[in-house]
Design a protein around this motif. Structure first.
Motif, PDB file in Angstrom:
ATOM      1  N   SER A 170       0.817  -1.204   0.000  1.00  0.00           N
ATOM      2  CA  SER A 170       0.000   0.000   0.000  1.00  0.00           C
ATOM      3  C   SER A 170       0.854   1.257   0.000  1.00  0.00           C
ATOM      4  O   SER A 170       0.640   2.150  -0.816  1.00  0.00           O
ATOM      5  N   TYR A 171       1.849   1.326   0.886  1.00  0.00           N
ATOM      6  CA  TYR A 171       2.676   2.524   1.014  1.00  0.00           C
ATOM      7  C   TYR A 171       4.148   2.146   0.971  1.00  0.00           C
ATOM      8  O   TYR A 171       4.549   1.061   1.404  1.00  0.00           O
ATOM      9  N   PHE A 172       4.933   3.075   0.455  1.00  0.00           N
ATOM     10  CA  PHE A 172       6.389   2.945   0.388  1.00  0.00           C
ATOM     11  C   PHE A 172       6.976   3.955   1.372  1.00  0.00           C
ATOM     12  O   PHE A 172       6.708   5.151   1.288  1.00  0.00           O
ATOM     13  N   ARG A 173       7.817   3.450   2.314  1.00  0.00           N
ATOM     14  CA  ARG A 173       8.413   4.305   3.338  1.00  0.00           C
ATOM     15  C   ARG A 173       9.930   4.136   3.279  1.00  0.00           C
ATOM     16  O   ARG A 173      10.434   3.011   3.260  1.00  0.00           O
ATOM     17  N   ILE A 174      10.616   5.237   3.291  1.00  0.00           N
ATOM     18  CA  ILE A 174      12.078   5.216   3.213  1.00  0.00           C
ATOM     19  C   ILE A 174      12.627   6.263   4.167  1.00  0.00           C
ATOM     20  O   ILE A 174      12.063   7.353   4.317  1.00  0.00           O
TER      21      ILE A 174
ATOM     22  N   ARG B 154       2.207   6.642  -1.697  1.00  0.00           N
ATOM     23  CA  ARG B 154       1.494   5.466  -2.192  1.00  0.00           C
ATOM     24  C   ARG B 154       2.382   4.683  -3.148  1.00  0.00           C
ATOM     25  O   ARG B 154       3.081   5.251  -3.983  1.00  0.00           O
ATOM     26  N   ASN B 155       2.314   3.366  -3.055  1.00  0.00           N
ATOM     27  CA  ASN B 155       3.177   2.504  -3.854  1.00  0.00           C
ATOM     28  C   ASN B 155       2.517   2.199  -5.203  1.00  0.00           C
ATOM     29  O   ASN B 155       2.281   1.045  -5.567  1.00  0.00           O
ATOM     30  N   ILE B 156       2.225   3.248  -5.966  1.00  0.00           N
ATOM     31  CA  ILE B 156       1.610   3.111  -7.291  1.00  0.00           C
ATOM     32  C   ILE B 156       2.305   4.061  -8.252  1.00  0.00           C
ATOM     33  O   ILE B 156       2.925   5.054  -7.842  1.00  0.00           O
ATOM     34  N   VAL B 157       2.189   3.747  -9.538  1.00  0.00           N
ATOM     35  CA  VAL B 157       2.802   4.546 -10.598  1.00  0.00           C
ATOM     36  C   VAL B 157       1.774   4.732 -11.699  1.00  0.00           C
ATOM     37  O   VAL B 157       1.048   3.798 -12.047  1.00  0.00           O
ATOM     38  N   GLN B 158       1.744   5.955 -12.241  1.00  0.00           N
ATOM     39  CA  GLN B 158       0.876   6.261 -13.371  1.00  0.00           C
ATOM     40  C   GLN B 158       1.683   7.063 -14.385  1.00  0.00           C
ATOM     41  O   GLN B 158       2.408   8.004 -14.011  1.00  0.00           O
TER      42      GLN B 158
ATOM     43  N   SER C 102       0.432  -1.026  -9.849  1.00  0.00           N
ATOM     44  CA  SER C 102       1.215  -1.428  -8.685  1.00  0.00           C
ATOM     45  C   SER C 102       2.210  -2.506  -9.109  1.00  0.00           C
ATOM     46  O   SER C 102       1.958  -3.281 -10.040  1.00  0.00           O
ATOM     47  N   ALA C 103       3.341  -2.547  -8.415  1.00  0.00           N
ATOM     48  CA  ALA C 103       4.355  -3.570  -8.700  1.00  0.00           C
ATOM     49  C   ALA C 103       4.059  -4.882  -8.001  1.00  0.00           C
ATOM     50  O   ALA C 103       4.802  -5.856  -8.187  1.00  0.00           O
ATOM     51  N   PHE C 104       2.981  -4.944  -7.200  1.00  0.00           N
ATOM     52  CA  PHE C 104       2.708  -6.113  -6.362  1.00  0.00           C
ATOM     53  C   PHE C 104       1.579  -6.943  -6.942  1.00  0.00           C
ATOM     54  O   PHE C 104       0.654  -6.428  -7.590  1.00  0.00           O
ATOM     55  N   ASP C 105       1.677  -8.229  -6.698  1.00  0.00           N
ATOM     56  CA  ASP C 105       0.598  -9.176  -6.948  1.00  0.00           C
ATOM     57  C   ASP C 105       0.523 -10.095  -5.731  1.00  0.00           C
ATOM     58  O   ASP C 105       1.409 -10.922  -5.507  1.00  0.00           O
ATOM     59  N   SER C 106      -0.534  -9.922  -4.936  1.00  0.00           N
ATOM     60  CA  SER C 106      -0.684 -10.687  -3.685  1.00  0.00           C
ATOM     61  C   SER C 106       0.541 -10.505  -2.789  1.00  0.00           C
ATOM     62  O   SER C 106       1.127 -11.478  -2.299  1.00  0.00           O
ATOM     63  N   ASN C 107       0.948  -9.259  -2.618  1.00  0.00           N
ATOM     64  CA  ASN C 107       2.020  -8.874  -1.700  1.00  0.00           C
ATOM     65  C   ASN C 107       3.402  -9.335  -2.154  1.00  0.00           C
ATOM     66  O   ASN C 107       4.352  -9.319  -1.372  1.00  0.00           O
ATOM     67  N   VAL C 108       3.548  -9.753  -3.412  1.00  0.00           N
ATOM     68  CA  VAL C 108       4.829 -10.169  -3.959  1.00  0.00           C
ATOM     69  C   VAL C 108       5.158  -9.244  -5.126  1.00  0.00           C
ATOM     70  O   VAL C 108       4.321  -9.046  -6.013  1.00  0.00           O
ATOM     71  N   VAL C 109       6.400  -8.706  -5.146  1.00  0.00           N
ATOM     72  CA  VAL C 109       6.812  -7.821  -6.227  1.00  0.00           C
ATOM     73  C   VAL C 109       7.079  -8.667  -7.480  1.00  0.00           C
ATOM     74  O   VAL C 109       7.870  -9.617  -7.448  1.00  0.00           O
ATOM     75  N   TYR C 110       6.402  -8.309  -8.572  1.00  0.00           N
ATOM     76  CA  TYR C 110       6.623  -9.036  -9.823  1.00  0.00           C
ATOM     77  C   TYR C 110       6.790  -8.087 -11.012  1.00  0.00           C
ATOM     78  O   TYR C 110       7.252  -8.498 -12.069  1.00  0.00           O
TER      79      TYR C 110
END
Length: 724
Positions: free
Chosen positions: A29-33, A46-50, A84-92
């Motif tokens: 859901s969110y990216f924190r650094i 937010r962990n999304i790209v457009q 989103s880069a995730f599919d079921s909480n896995v980066v793909y």
């Protein structure tokens, strides 16, 4: 590649030494650094790209995380939605992950292409080795980081709360996240991955379910339910019911507790402007304007009337002058004189004068003198039809033709006079009956109403029977059912006569040679048949008219009178279409009732949205059984310290519901304690930051040299120790 964001760029990147690790909580859901040792991350989005295109220049831009909706009107987003880069909480989708990392390092303040700081990045439990190796390849080869450490976000959250005294070394970490829900058992402060359990249900599904329910409930406000707004509504209003069945019964019965638990979201609404009654001055001003307009129209009408009267008077004077000249003309010169005037005969001139005189009287508003007109028309009739009484042998061929025309015109004129007189007499008779009926009503109103109802009932039965006969008259099934009648009884006298004529004609033709039509009398049959049909239709029309009149009379006199459906549908005027009522404030209210606890309930019953997996409380029992431990006290220690973390654990009532659900699958009297993390959303990053600031952190990293020397397969067995 340009970025669009409202997040400010950090300026103290150069103040941190190269040995200071960068901590990344890579959630679905969110990216924190941020930096190790700190209590808050520096950048959160937010962990999304457009990636839309500019409508004017056509340039492709990258929008990472949250965006300004007002800014998107300059871009074409029809072909590029949030990804989103995730599919079921896995980066793909590592192409999208690269955009996110670029943006995260840029906002952290990194200026060069290489990152010279160790990186600690979180992942889901039992992350596939392929996803971990691709992430290591991306960080080593694209950003040039010196070393990497992978850790489980739920484990970091559990360790952080353990250090704060919230939970024990032995326990369960239950993490209902954005896409998935994990349960991890901890023994002596370390996670036991063979006892982990996971279901593909999370906050994303709760939001999507709430969005569907609201769209079905309020389809006319569907555009209002954007993903971001529904997410906010979910976090603000939804809760976990202690007992779903009893909670639903409260709303089903409409109890007072249900009304207190109902929430309302008021959409923007502007009340229509109220029309204030006009003042006396405004009414007087409008009346004066209307009076001036009326006076002007009356003057125009009077001027037009005067002009028309002048024209008619001039035309009348001309016709009278023409008649005087015609009297002085000799009989032999009459045809040539009339040819010059454009008239055919003297009678035509007199007829034109009569019409002009009538028009002039009508324009002047004088009353008609029908008797004078009749007396005046009587002597003219003899002159107009002068050839009627002359024998045919005394007339020339042209005069015979003219005589036939005069006979036809005279018969038509007399027919019109008779019809006019008949209508006049009928009108007098109708007025007389109305007066008599009104006198009867005034003498005895109750008796009058009773007679009127009886008359209405008889006529209704008669009209309904006629309509039924007309509908069923085209066929006969031969059965004497209730309400059915034979073919002969269905026909009235006129129709039976028509059938007799047809039968007689067919019988005569069947005797021998068919000579029908040889005589003129044979064709009279069709005239008789058509005449019978015309005569047979007069009665039903009179009945319908009388029924409509009586129905209207009863409606005026009797407020309780209700006309028959058939009569109301045929004779009564069509009901006026209902007008659309003006929209009110209540039409723009979104009411949350049962949706508040129905949507989060899918965490405990995933089968409601067609996910055939275990619920949140059942996962705890599955995880305990997977340990297959012989120590009976371990199970009690695990259930005595259950930590709930993750974004979806913020729903009110989740700890009580979990405790009640786990108690149902545990032995009676078993110790059960469920607690929520101090900060379910940020504790994972804080635990990772505290772990990265420890001196032993560098001994548990996977360096770039190890990557080039051992390859990415070495990451298959790589695990960090959280208790070091």
């Amino acid at each position: 590649m340009p970025f669009i964001s409202k997040i400010q760029r950090q300026t103290d990147y150069t103040l941190f030494g190269s040995a200071t690790p960068i901590v990344i909580d890579n959630g679905a859901s969110y990216f924190r650094i941020g930096w190790a040792g700190e209590t808050q991350p520096r950048v959160v989005f937010r962990n999304i790209v457009q990636r839309p295109r500019h409508k004017t220049t056509g340039e492709t831009v990258t929008i990472v995380g949250d965006h300004d909706p007002a800014l998107l009107k300059y871009f074409d987003c029809t072909r590029s939605g949030p990804r989103s880069a995730f599919d079921s909480n896995v980066v793909y989708q590592f192409e999208i992950m690269e955009y996110i990392l670029d943006f995260g390092f840029d906002r952290l303040g990194a200026t060069g292409s290489e990152i010279d700081h160790p990186v600690l990045i979180t992942e889901c439990v039992s992350n596939p080795v392929q996803s971990r190796s691709k992430m290591g390849e991306l960080l080593f080869e694209t950003y040039g980081v010196p070393s990497i450490a992978f850790g489980v976000d739920a484990a970091f959250s559990y360790k952080y709360n353990q250090q704060q005294g919230v939970c024990d070394k032995d326990g369960l970490a239950m993490c209902p996240g954005f896409n998935t829900t994990h349960v991890i058992p901890f023994v002596d402060g370390e996670p036991i991955y063979k006892g982990c359990c996971r279901t593909n249900i999370g906050g994303f599904h709760v939001t999507d379910y709430l969005k569907q329910l609201l769209s079905l409930k309020y389809p006319h406000h569907m555009t209002r339910f954007t993903w971001e707004k529904v997410e906010d509504l979910k976090m603000e209003h939804c809760y976990i019911a202690p007992d779903y069945a009893s909670e639903a019964r409260l709303f089903l019965k409409g109890a007072r507790e249900a009304e207190e638990k109902t929430r309302c979201w008021q959409l923007p609404w502007v009340p229509p402007p109220t029309e204030e009654p006009p003042s006396e001055e405004e009414i007087a001003r409008k009346a004066a304007i209307k009076e001036r307009q009326g006076q002007r129209l009356r003057e125009m009408a009077e001027a037009k009337r005067s002009s028309k009267i002048n024209e008619l008077e001039n035309e009348l004077h001309g016709l009278e002058f023409l008649l005087k000249q015609l009297e002085q003309v000799q009989d032999s010169n009459v045809p040539s004189f009339l040819a010059e005037t454009g008239y055919v005969s003297r009678q035509e001139i007199e007829s034109a004068r009569t019409k002009v005189t009538q028009s002039l009287r009508k324009a002047k508003g004088e009353p008609k003198n029908e008797q004078a007109e009749t007396d005046k028309a009587s002597p003219n009739a003899n002159e107009k039809y002068s050839l009627i009484n002359i024998p045919d042998d005394m007339l020339t061929p042209d005069q015979l033709i003219e005589k036939k025309k005069q006979l036809s015109l005279k018969s038509m004129s007399e027919g019109r006079q008779r019809l006019k007189q008949k209508r006049y007499e009928e009108e007098l008779e109708r007025q007389r009956k109305q007066l008599l009926e009104e006198e009867t009503r005034l003498e005895n109103p109750e008796l009058y109403l009773e007679q009127l109802r009886a008359r209405y009932k008889d006529l209704s039965v008669k009209v309904d029977q006629r309509k039924r006969l007309k509908t069923n008259g085209g066929h006969s099934n031969g059965n004497n059912l209730a309400g059915a009648i034979g073919r002969g009884e269905r026909l009235n006298a006129v129709q039976r006569e028509r059938m007799r004529l047809l039968t007689t004609a067919a019988f005569d033709r069947g005797k021998g040679e068919d000579t029908f039509g040889a005589k003129d009398e044979d064709w009279q049959l069709y005239k008789l048949m058509s005449k019978d049909i015309d005569d047979g239709d007069e009665g039903p029309d009179e009945d319908d008219a009388e029924l409509a009149r009586i129905s209207s009379r009863l409606q005026d006199l009797d407020p309780t009178f209700v006309p028959n459906k058939s009569e109301a549908g045929s004779s009564q005027p069509a009901a006026e279409a209902q007008r659309a009522r003006p929209l009110t404030k209540e039409d723009f209210q979104i009411v949350f009732g049962v949706e508040r606890f129905r949507c989060p309930e899918i965490l405990f019953n995933p089968n409601w949205i067609a996910v055939d997996q275990a619920g949140l409380h059942e996962m705890a029992g599955v995880s305990i059984r997977r340990l297959s431990c012989k120590d009976e006290g371990l199970e009690e220690r695990l259930t005595s310290s259950i930590l709930v973390t993750g974004g979806s654990s913020l729903f009110p009532g989740i700890t009580e519901r979990l405790e009640a659900g786990i108690r149902m699958i545990r032995p009676c009297g078993a110790p059960i304690k469920v607690v929520r993390a101090l900060d379910p959303v940020m504790d994972a990053w804080r635990g990772a930051a505290a772990f990265a600031s420890a001196p032993q952190f560098h001994t548990q990293t996977f360096s770039r040299m190890d990557y080039f020397e051992k390859g990415e397969d070495w990451l298959r067995n790589y695990q960090i120790k959280y208790s070091s």
